[in-house]
Design a protein around this motif. Structure first.
Motif, PDB file in Angstrom:
ATOM      1  N   ARG A 263       3.772   1.613 -12.707  1.00  0.00           N
ATOM      2  CA  ARG A 263       3.842   1.536 -14.161  1.00  0.00           C
ATOM      3  C   ARG A 263       3.699   2.919 -14.789  1.00  0.00           C
ATOM      4  NH1 ARG A 263       1.079  -3.367 -13.121  1.00  0.00           N
ATOM      5  NH2 ARG A 263      -0.966  -2.400 -13.368  1.00  0.00           N
ATOM      6  N   ARG A 264       2.838   3.760 -14.213  1.00  0.00           N
ATOM      7  CA  ARG A 264       2.677   5.109 -14.755  1.00  0.00           C
ATOM      8  C   ARG A 264       3.948   5.926 -14.557  1.00  0.00           C
ATOM      9  NH1 ARG A 264       1.547   8.207 -18.664  1.00  0.00           N
ATOM     10  NH2 ARG A 264       0.793  10.298 -18.116  1.00  0.00           N
ATOM     11  N   LEU A 265       4.598   5.781 -13.423  1.00  0.00           N
ATOM     12  CA  LEU A 265       5.863   6.467 -13.194  1.00  0.00           C
ATOM     13  C   LEU A 265       6.899   6.018 -14.218  1.00  0.00           C
ATOM     14  CD1 LEU A 265       7.674   8.299 -11.460  1.00  0.00           C
ATOM     15  CD2 LEU A 265       8.095   6.322  -9.976  1.00  0.00           C
ATOM     16  N   ALA A 266       6.965   4.711 -14.475  1.00  0.00           N
ATOM     17  CA  ALA A 266       7.908   4.191 -15.466  1.00  0.00           C
ATOM     18  C   ALA A 266       7.609   4.741 -16.853  1.00  0.00           C
ATOM     19  CB  ALA A 266       7.860   2.665 -15.471  1.00  0.00           C
TER      20      ALA A 266
ATOM     21  N   LEU B  18       0.835  -1.205   0.000  1.00  0.00           N
ATOM     22  CA  LEU B  18       0.000   0.000   0.000  1.00  0.00           C
ATOM     23  C   LEU B  18       0.868   1.253   0.000  1.00  0.00           C
ATOM     24  CD1 LEU B  18      -2.440   1.833   0.409  1.00  0.00           C
ATOM     25  CD2 LEU B  18      -2.532   1.081   2.798  1.00  0.00           C
ATOM     26  N   VAL B  19       1.881   1.277   0.857  1.00  0.00           N
ATOM     27  CA  VAL B  19       2.713   2.472   0.962  1.00  0.00           C
ATOM     28  C   VAL B  19       3.522   2.687  -0.308  1.00  0.00           C
ATOM     29  CG1 VAL B  19       4.645   3.521   2.211  1.00  0.00           C
ATOM     30  CG2 VAL B  19       2.779   2.422   3.465  1.00  0.00           C
ATOM     31  N   GLN B  20       4.057   1.610  -0.888  1.00  0.00           N
ATOM     32  CA  GLN B  20       4.790   1.776  -2.144  1.00  0.00           C
ATOM     33  C   GLN B  20       3.886   2.319  -3.233  1.00  0.00           C
ATOM     34  OE1 GLN B  20       7.614  -0.554  -4.170  1.00  0.00           O
ATOM     35  NE2 GLN B  20       8.283  -1.662  -2.349  1.00  0.00           N
TER      36      GLN B  20
ATOM     37  N   HIS C  37      10.308   5.105   1.874  1.00  0.00           N
ATOM     38  CA  HIS C  37      10.103   4.467   0.571  1.00  0.00           C
ATOM     39  C   HIS C  37      11.376   3.773   0.101  1.00  0.00           C
ATOM     40  CE1 HIS C  37       8.601   3.734  -3.433  1.00  0.00           C
ATOM     41  NE2 HIS C  37       9.554   4.486  -3.976  1.00  0.00           N
ATOM     42  N   MET C  38      12.504   4.459   0.200  1.00  0.00           N
ATOM     43  CA  MET C  38      13.762   3.861  -0.232  1.00  0.00           C
ATOM     44  C   MET C  38      14.084   2.624   0.600  1.00  0.00           C
ATOM     45  SD  MET C  38      14.640   5.635  -2.788  1.00  0.00           S
ATOM     46  CE  MET C  38      16.282   4.965  -3.059  1.00  0.00           C
ATOM     47  N   ALA C  39      13.823   2.683   1.896  1.00  0.00           N
ATOM     48  CA  ALA C  39      14.047   1.514   2.745  1.00  0.00           C
ATOM     49  C   ALA C  39      13.163   0.354   2.315  1.00  0.00           C
ATOM     50  CB  ALA C  39      13.793   1.874   4.208  1.00  0.00           C
ATOM     51  N   GLY C  40      11.933   0.664   1.943  1.00  0.00           N
ATOM     52  CA  GLY C  40      11.011  -0.378   1.518  1.00  0.00           C
ATOM     53  C   GLY C  40      11.457  -1.077   0.248  1.00  0.00           C
ATOM     54  N   LEU C  41      12.106  -0.338  -0.652  1.00  0.00           N
ATOM     55  CA  LEU C  41      12.567  -0.936  -1.901  1.00  0.00           C
ATOM     56  C   LEU C  41      13.664  -1.969  -1.670  1.00  0.00           C
ATOM     57  CD1 LEU C  41      12.686   2.192  -4.254  1.00  0.00           C
ATOM     58  CD2 LEU C  41      10.879   0.474  -4.035  1.00  0.00           C
ATOM     59  N   LEU C  42      14.346  -1.892  -0.541  1.00  0.00           N
ATOM     60  CA  LEU C  42      15.415  -2.830  -0.234  1.00  0.00           C
ATOM     61  C   LEU C  42      14.903  -4.087   0.459  1.00  0.00           C
ATOM     62  CD1 LEU C  42      18.131  -0.300   1.004  1.00  0.00           C
ATOM     63  CD2 LEU C  42      17.944  -1.388  -1.245  1.00  0.00           C
ATOM     64  N   GLN C  43      13.598  -4.134   0.729  1.00  0.00           N
ATOM     65  CA  GLN C  43      13.004  -5.331   1.306  1.00  0.00           C
ATOM     66  C   GLN C  43      12.883  -6.410   0.235  1.00  0.00           C
ATOM     67  OE1 GLN C  43      12.313  -5.431   4.673  1.00  0.00           O
ATOM     68  NE2 GLN C  43      13.279  -3.398   4.641  1.00  0.00           N
ATOM     69  N   ALA C  44      12.512  -7.592   0.651  1.00  0.00           N
ATOM     70  CA  ALA C  44      12.477  -8.734  -0.268  1.00  0.00           C
ATOM     71  C   ALA C  44      11.543  -8.510  -1.450  1.00  0.00           C
ATOM     72  CB  ALA C  44      12.063 -10.001   0.489  1.00  0.00           C
TER      73      ALA C  44
ATOM     74  N   GLY D  73      10.962  -5.791  -3.121  1.00  0.00           N
ATOM     75  CA  GLY D  73      11.462  -4.876  -4.143  1.00  0.00           C
ATOM     76  C   GLY D  73      10.351  -3.981  -4.651  1.00  0.00           C
ATOM     77  N   PHE D  74      10.389  -3.693  -5.937  1.00  0.00           N
ATOM     78  CA  PHE D  74       9.347  -2.868  -6.537  1.00  0.00           C
ATOM     79  C   PHE D  74       8.003  -3.590  -6.514  1.00  0.00           C
ATOM     80  CE2 PHE D  74      12.579  -0.270  -8.820  1.00  0.00           C
ATOM     81  CZ  PHE D  74      12.038   0.984  -8.553  1.00  0.00           C
ATOM     82  N   VAL D  75       6.980  -2.888  -6.119  1.00  0.00           N
ATOM     83  CA  VAL D  75       5.627  -3.408  -6.213  1.00  0.00           C
ATOM     84  C   VAL D  75       5.089  -3.057  -7.596  1.00  0.00           C
ATOM     85  CG1 VAL D  75       3.270  -3.191  -5.365  1.00  0.00           C
ATOM     86  CG2 VAL D  75       5.171  -3.242  -3.748  1.00  0.00           C
ATOM     87  N   GLN D  76       4.718  -4.076  -8.349  1.00  0.00           N
ATOM     88  CA  GLN D  76       4.157  -3.839  -9.673  1.00  0.00           C
ATOM     89  C   GLN D  76       2.694  -3.447  -9.524  1.00  0.00           C
ATOM     90  OE1 GLN D  76       6.070  -3.904 -12.514  1.00  0.00           O
ATOM     91  NE2 GLN D  76       7.743  -4.195 -11.065  1.00  0.00           N
ATOM     92  N   CYS D  77       2.417  -2.174  -9.735  1.00  0.00           N
ATOM     93  CA  CYS D  77       1.070  -1.652  -9.547  1.00  0.00           C
ATOM     94  C   CYS D  77       0.844  -0.571 -10.593  1.00  0.00           C
ATOM     95  CB  CYS D  77       0.906  -1.085  -8.137  1.00  0.00           C
ATOM     96  SG  CYS D  77       2.016   0.300  -7.777  1.00  0.00           S
ATOM     97  N   PRO D  78      -0.400  -0.127 -10.779  1.00  0.00           N
ATOM     98  CA  PRO D  78      -0.659   0.921 -11.782  1.00  0.00           C
ATOM     99  C   PRO D  78       0.159   2.185 -11.538  1.00  0.00           C
ATOM    100  CG  PRO D  78      -2.714  -0.092 -11.088  1.00  0.00           C
ATOM    101  CD  PRO D  78      -1.653  -0.645 -10.189  1.00  0.00           C
TER     102      PRO D  78
END
Length: 222
Positions: free
Chosen positions: A130-133, A62-64, A113-120, A122-127
């Protein structure tokens, strides 16, 4: 009482999800990730606590999603602000300033957020992700990259590295220095985008995030 139409139910679900995203950004920015519970987020959003799991597998996801929403809407706003431009170098400068601006103005949220990306996970694939990408890939393409599939991940990595460097507790690097390094790498003039000394710098640190989360009621289509 007649049952609600499918379109009305869809609209209610959309608004409920948007409120949860907004509440997550607000609360984590105020109190940090660990101190924020799913119950807190549901209460701030005015939603039933059990409804959170209907949209998101857990708090990290949710937070990501919420931060990716804030990032892509901040980026959209920066790219499309007046005066509008199709100049690829100016758009890249605006993109860099938008992301670094979030690190400067919302350090607690972006550090979590940056700390969360280092968790197992990784990136959460969500709308939202994808829009940011899509926005960053389009920015790279307009800049004139010959190989967007390779140059977009490099830009993403450089931005993530700069945000991390700006937020390291105890030894943060100043955002202007990180900006200068990125601008030099991409051959951008210092006065492009929104220079740190600009008095007209759009604020991203204001408390009202509602413009980034579409919680307003939309009219039902006939």
């Amino acid at each position: 009482m007649s049952p609600r139409s499918a379109s009305v139910n869809e609209e209610l679900r959309r608004r409920s999800r948007e409120r949860l995203l907004q509440a997550a950004v607000e609360l984590v920015g105020e109190h940090g990730f660990e101190a924020t519970t799913l119950g807190d987020i549901a209460d701030r959003a005015g939603s039933a606590r059990g409804l959170v799991s209907y949209y998101f597998p857990g708090k990290r996801q949710l937070v990501q999603s919420a931060v990716h929403r804030l990032m892509h809407r901040t980026l959209e706003e920066a790219l499309e602000r007046e005066p509008r431009t199709e100049d690829g170098r100016e758009r890249l400068a605006r993109a860099i300033d938008a992301i670094l601006g979030l690190a400067r103005d919302r350090p607690v949220l972006m550090r979590q957020h940056m700390a969360g990306l280092l968790q197992a996970e990784g990136f959460v694939q969500c709308p939202e992700q994808r829009r940011l990408a899509e926005l960053l890939s389009d920015t790279v393409a307009r800049y004139g990259a010959q190989n967007v599939s390779a140059d977009y991940p490099m830009l993403r990595a450089l931005l993530m590295g700069a945000v991390y460097a700006a937020l390291v507790p105890g030894v943060p690097m100043p955002v202007p220095a990180l900006r200068a390094e990125l601008f030099q790498r991409y051959g951008l003039d210092w006065q492009m985008g929104v220079p740190p000394e600009s008095e007209s710098r759009p604020g991203t640190g204001d408390g009202d995030l509602s413009r980034f989360f579409a919680t307003e009621q939309r009219p039902e289509r006939p």
